[in-house]
Design a protein around this motif. Structure first.
Motif, PDB file in Angstrom:
ATOM      1  N   LYS A   1      13.232  18.678   0.255  1.00 40.66           N
ATOM      2  CA  LYS A   1      13.501  19.233   1.579  1.00 40.66           C
ATOM      3  C   LYS A   1      14.829  19.964   1.534  1.00 40.66           C
ATOM      4  CE  LYS A   1      13.894  18.084   6.489  1.00 40.66           C
ATOM      5  NZ  LYS A   1      13.876  16.989   7.509  1.00 40.66           N
ATOM      6  N   SER A   2      14.831  21.200   2.030  1.00 42.55           N
ATOM      7  CA  SER A   2      16.038  22.014   2.039  1.00 42.55           C
ATOM      8  C   SER A   2      16.274  22.568   3.436  1.00 42.55           C
ATOM      9  CB  SER A   2      15.906  23.176   1.042  1.00 42.55           C
ATOM     10  OG  SER A   2      16.985  24.067   1.163  1.00 42.55           O
ATOM     11  N   ASN A   3      17.484  22.402   3.927  1.00 40.34           N
ATOM     12  CA  ASN A   3      17.890  22.970   5.208  1.00 40.34           C
ATOM     13  C   ASN A   3      19.073  23.892   4.976  1.00 40.34           C
ATOM     14  OD1 ASN A   3      16.131  21.491   7.080  1.00 40.34           O
ATOM     15  ND2 ASN A   3      17.263  19.698   6.402  1.00 40.34           N
ATOM     16  N   SER A   4      18.997  25.104   5.479  1.00 41.90           N
ATOM     17  CA  SER A   4      20.111  26.035   5.343  1.00 41.90           C
ATOM     18  C   SER A   4      20.287  26.819   6.631  1.00 41.90           C
ATOM     19  CB  SER A   4      19.886  26.998   4.172  1.00 41.90           C
ATOM     20  OG  SER A   4      18.701  27.742   4.359  1.00 41.90           O
ATOM     21  N   ASN A   5      21.526  27.150   6.936  1.00 45.34           N
ATOM     22  CA  ASN A   5      21.787  27.946   8.126  1.00 45.34           C
ATOM     23  C   ASN A   5      22.936  28.895   7.875  1.00 45.34           C
ATOM     24  OD1 ASN A   5      24.351  26.567   8.795  1.00 45.34           O
ATOM     25  ND2 ASN A   5      23.024  24.817   9.276  1.00 45.34           N
TER      26      ASN A   5
ATOM     27  N   GLU B   1      14.322  26.129   7.290  1.00 46.83           N
ATOM     28  CA  GLU B   1      13.921  24.829   6.761  1.00 46.83           C
ATOM     29  C   GLU B   1      12.794  25.039   5.748  1.00 46.83           C
ATOM     30  OE1 GLU B   1      12.752  22.436  10.049  1.00 46.83           O
ATOM     31  OE2 GLU B   1      14.754  22.360  10.951  1.00 46.83           O
TER      32      GLU B   1
ATOM     33  N   ASN C   1      14.464  32.304   1.914  1.00 44.74           N
ATOM     34  CA  ASN C   1      15.078  32.453   3.235  1.00 44.74           C
ATOM     35  C   ASN C   1      15.069  33.927   3.623  1.00 44.74           C
ATOM     36  OD1 ASN C   1      16.677  32.458   5.536  1.00 44.74           O
ATOM     37  ND2 ASN C   1      18.170  31.040   4.689  1.00 44.74           N
TER      38      ASN C   1
ATOM     39  N   GLN D   1      24.092  24.393   3.402  1.00 41.14           N
ATOM     40  CA  GLN D   1      22.796  24.096   2.787  1.00 41.14           C
ATOM     41  C   GLN D   1      22.771  22.652   2.339  1.00 41.14           C
ATOM     42  OE1 GLN D   1      21.731  25.964  -0.988  1.00 41.14           O
ATOM     43  NE2 GLN D   1      19.602  26.126  -0.337  1.00 41.14           N
TER      44      GLN D   1
ATOM     45  N   THR E   1      10.272  22.824   2.844  1.00 37.80           N
ATOM     46  CA  THR E   1       9.829  21.596   2.184  1.00 37.80           C
ATOM     47  C   THR E   1       8.858  21.955   1.064  1.00 37.80           C
ATOM     48  OG1 THR E   1       7.979  21.282   3.731  1.00 37.80           O
ATOM     49  CG2 THR E   1      10.076  20.193   4.264  1.00 37.80           C
TER      50      THR E   1
ATOM     51  N   VAL F   1      18.589  29.831  11.020  1.00 37.26           N
ATOM     52  CA  VAL F   1      18.346  28.461  10.568  1.00 37.26           C
ATOM     53  C   VAL F   1      17.025  28.463   9.815  1.00 37.26           C
ATOM     54  CG1 VAL F   1      17.917  26.076  11.251  1.00 37.26           C
ATOM     55  CG2 VAL F   1      19.632  27.429  12.470  1.00 37.26           C
TER      56      VAL F   1
END
Length: 794
Positions: A446-450, A472, A556, A416, A474, A470
């Protein structure tokens, strides 16, 4: 067009009336000689510093000030502070003001006088944490947990009766929550904290997010024209041991103020979890025992420079690295309807974890004139990274321990990243009949997690795309606010605020090809009334509307497996909840406080522990499922009873009424909760102090959950040496091991679940603190106009 009109209304004052100023002057002396470099502060009715100066070589000072009611404060190391309320109608000469020497050895400049433990302001309660013995060698999370009316439990920081609170450091929001926020706070030394502000109904200046209000941590800045170094070494012993080394350095001279600190922690802690799930075909009894690393390294750096007597620029940087690797062993006993064990399911796993964050801030503060107009701007950047690599194997055994088969073997790999940029501008603009402030803020998140799931049952990892994801997210927010405060007369002060926040969110799951967007504009009013009946009695009322936006991880939609029979999933359709909060406080002699509150939450969201009786699977989900009214009354007493005994005690009676707005197949249940806490400090001599702390929370029901009792008894001793420069402290925390979460019960779909968690609350701590420095740096002779920034150093 409506949004444009709103921006114009909130950013521009209605009018500004010109008004002449008057000269306020005087001379500061001791019994016989003038005093140079004494700090002279002018405060408005709300206790906010609006101007200041230092005395000249002959002890004189002169400040130009508008007509009105003020308080003047004069302080100098080695002397007792002078305070006096004044009314300025024309030029005013206060004459000779004589300061009394403090009752200490002035050669060492050690001052015994200290602030009240708890101070009631018009819009917040201030807890002066500096003298709390139990926080010695501890961190910011420990310090917060000692603040009145604040409880830290199960990764949540709560103001009693309000719910989860957000945390700021020096007025700057930390964009983390839950375990991530707690890990960040553990990287900050409690010795670097000056005070903690509990803001149940935050003013319009602050973000409206967070139904539980705001906890604002005020960091120490150091005394002007001095340097100081503090080194702390501590050792914690629970089942395992933890070593901590902290060092803080402050240097203030002429136009520069510099601070730096570094903190390192090394060791392990133990966590145990118990979960009973009563399925129709038999009980599942889970017991988990984990060993977690507490390795952490962090640092903090700040620099402020006075460009002129009226303008200051500065920079701050925080860095934190945490490696909470964890080895766990989970045993699930599976019973039949005859209450005998049918089989055992054993989960063995190792979690390789890492998290890190960096915080940058640049700021400018400028006093535009002598009547109190001040402009400030802040540029902030915050980034957070985490990595999680979990390997686990679930084996089935017969009741006698004979191996049967491997139920599941897998590896979960997740990452993350969170980036947050913001710019904020504030203006304090006093006019003829009131104090006006306004400002604006823009924030971009902005957050990205996988999550990548590998099936390892064959011995070779095979990616399972159906269990990988995955995501994403914002979130952009633009806010403007306006706040006015006015002292109506000698008894009544009023403060009004209005904040507008325009929010855009977008969540996208590439794996599920699912996108959810939101765009909304909301208004958040606030009101504060402060009425002094007389010198001993005061009344305070506050109201504020708040919003509680879901955290990134809760949105998520994908499943994350905790073990072979339990998974957690987010909900991209979660909506923010809204709350209206009312607080009424009566205070007596600044020692006794009676607080009555009432809060209403609409569209509340939270965790639901479901169980599927057909597959014997536990499902942890999030939903907007309730409306709730919370109410309570609290009595708090904080005082220096004698010269050898100080106390801070509170008792709260809390209640709530909950209705479910979602079909979750459960029935709400509510009853009263009693919460009591006391902190008592005894001076056993000039250099020895003993502190005894105790808290008790009765069993209670609230909405979907029932929670068992919690209690804790702490004992701390501090011994000072070398003229108070060396301090040795000993702490026994949670002596009877009763402060952990227990009997956390819910009934959904007819399945009863009971959960308990103990995170090594019982431990011993030995710590040594050593201070050294110089309080007599030679400086250039000059007038110092940036009084407000300087005053924050004390």
């Amino acid at each position: 067009m409506k949004k444009a009109n709103l921006l114009i209304f909130l950013l521009l004052p209605l009018f500004c009336l010109a008004q002449s100023t008057f000269a306020l002057k005087g001379k500061v002396t001791n019994s016989s000689n003038p005093l140079e470099w004494a700090d002279v502060s002018i405060l408005n009715a709300e206790g906010k510093i609006i101007d200041g100066i230092t005395t000249k070589q002959d002890g004189t000072f002169e400040i130009n000030i508008k007509k009105g009611f003020y308080k003047i404060e004069i302080s100098l190391l080695g002397f007792t502070d002078f305070q006096r309320e004044i009314s300025v109608e024309s030029d005013l000469d206060l004459g000779i003001i004589s300061l009394k020497e403090s009752a200490t050895n002035l050669n060492e400049v050690v001052i015994k006088t200290q602030k009240n433990i708890v101070e009631q302001k018009i819009d917040r309660v201030v807890y002066n944490v500096e003298n709390n013995i139990s926080t010695a060698g501890g961190d910011a999370l420990t310090a917060i947990n000692t603040a009145p009316g604040v409880v830290v439990q199960s990764s949540a920081i709560n103001i009693l009766g309000k719910g989860a609170s957000r945390v700021m450091i020096d007025g700057r929001m930390i964009e983390l929550s839950g375990e991530e926020l707690n890990d960040f706070l553990k990287s900050i030394s409690a010795s670097d904290i000056k005070s903690i502000e509990i803001i149940a109904n935050p003013p319009a200046k602050y973000e409206a997010n967070g139904s539980g209000g705001i906890i604002n941590i005020i960091m120490k800045k150091g005394i002007r024209d001095s340097w100081k170094n503090t080194s702390i070494l501590s050792y914690d012993q629970n089942t395992y041991g933890i070593y901590t080394l902290r060092n803080s350095f402050f240097h203030n001279k002429n136009k520069f103020r510099f601070a730096a600190s570094v903190n390192g922690r090394l060791g392990n802690s133990r966590s145990t979890e118990d979960l009973d799930i009563n399925y129709p075909n038999g009980l599942w009894q889970l017991r988990d025992d984990s060993k977690q690393k507490e390795n952490n390294l962090s640092g903090r750096f700040s620099l402020d420079y006075d460009v002129s007597d009226k303008t200051t620029i500065g920079f701050q940087y925080l860095n934190e690295r945490y490696n909470p690797d964890m080895k766990s062993n989970t045993v699930i006993k599976i019973f039949n309807n005859q209450n005998s064990v049918d089989s055992l399911l054993v989960n063995n796993g190792f979690n390789n974890k890492y998290s890190g964050s960096q915080t940058y801030n640049a700021h400018l503060v400028s006093k535009l004139d002598t009547i109190g107009r001040k402009f400030s701007i802040d540029l902030d950047y915050f980034t957070y990274d985490s990595k999680f690599d979990k390997n686990f194997t679930a084996n089935s055994y017969s009741p006698d321990g004979t191996y049967q088969n491997t139920n599941q073997s897998a590896r979960n790999n997740s990452k993350q990243n969170i980036d947050n940029y913001s710019i904020k501008a504030d203006m304090e603009h006093p006019i003829a009949f009131m104090n006006l402030s306004y400002g604006a803020k823009a924030s971009f998140i902005k957050s990205n997690s996988n999550v990548f799931y590998y099936n390892t049952i064959t011995g070779n990892p095979v990616l399972d795309p159906n269990q990988s994801n995955v995501f994403e997210y914002t979130e952009n927010n633009q806010a403007v606010y306006m706040n006015v405060d006015k002292k109506m007369n000698e008894k009544l002060s009023v403060q009004l605020g209005l904040r507008a926040e325009n929010t855009q969110t977008n969540g996208y799951s590439g794996t599920l090809s699912q996108e959810v967007t939101n765009n909304y504009l909301k208004l958040f009013p606030s009101l504060y009334l402060d009425y002094k009946l007389n010198v001993n009695h005061g009344l305070n009322f506050t109201y504020g509307k708040r919003i509680n936006r879901p955290g990134f991880g809760l949105l998520n939609p994908f499943r994350t497996y905790i073990n072979s029979n339990s998974y957690s999933e987010g909900n991209p359709f979660l909506k923010p909840s809204f709350s209206n909060n009312f607080d009424f406080t009566y205070s007596y002699k600044k020692n006794l406080r009676t607080n009555i509150f009432f809060n209403v939450i609409n569209d509340g969201y939270g965790v639901i522990f479901r169980s599927n009786p057909e597959t014997n699977t536990q499902i942890i989900s999030r939903e907007n499922y309730f409306n709730e009214s919370s109410f309570g009354i609290g009595e708090s007493y904080a005082a220096e009873v004698t010269n050898w005994f100080e106390t801070q005690s509170s008792v709260y009676l809390l209640g709530s009424k909950t209705t479910f707005i979602s079909n979750i197949n459960a029935v709400p249940s509510n009853n009263a909760q009693l919460y009591f806490t006391t902190e008592n400090t005894f001076s056993l001599g000039e250099t020895t102090k003993l502190q005894v702390e105790y808290f008790y929370s009765s069993p209670f029901k609230k909405g979907l959950y029932e929670i068992g009792y919690m209690a804790g008894l702490n004992l701390a001793v501090r011994q000072s040496f070398l003229k108070n420069n060396l301090q040795l402290s000993f702490l026994v925390n949670d002596i009877f091991n009763t402060s952990y979460l227990k009997d956390y019960k819910s009934v959904v779909n007819g399945v009863t679940q009971v959960y308990s968690q103990n995170e090594s609350n019982r431990f011993l701590r030995l710590s040594a603190t050593y201070n050294f420095g110089n309080k007599k740096i030679k400086v250039q002779e000059r007038d110092f106009g940036n009084k407000e920034e300087k005053k924050r150093t004390k």
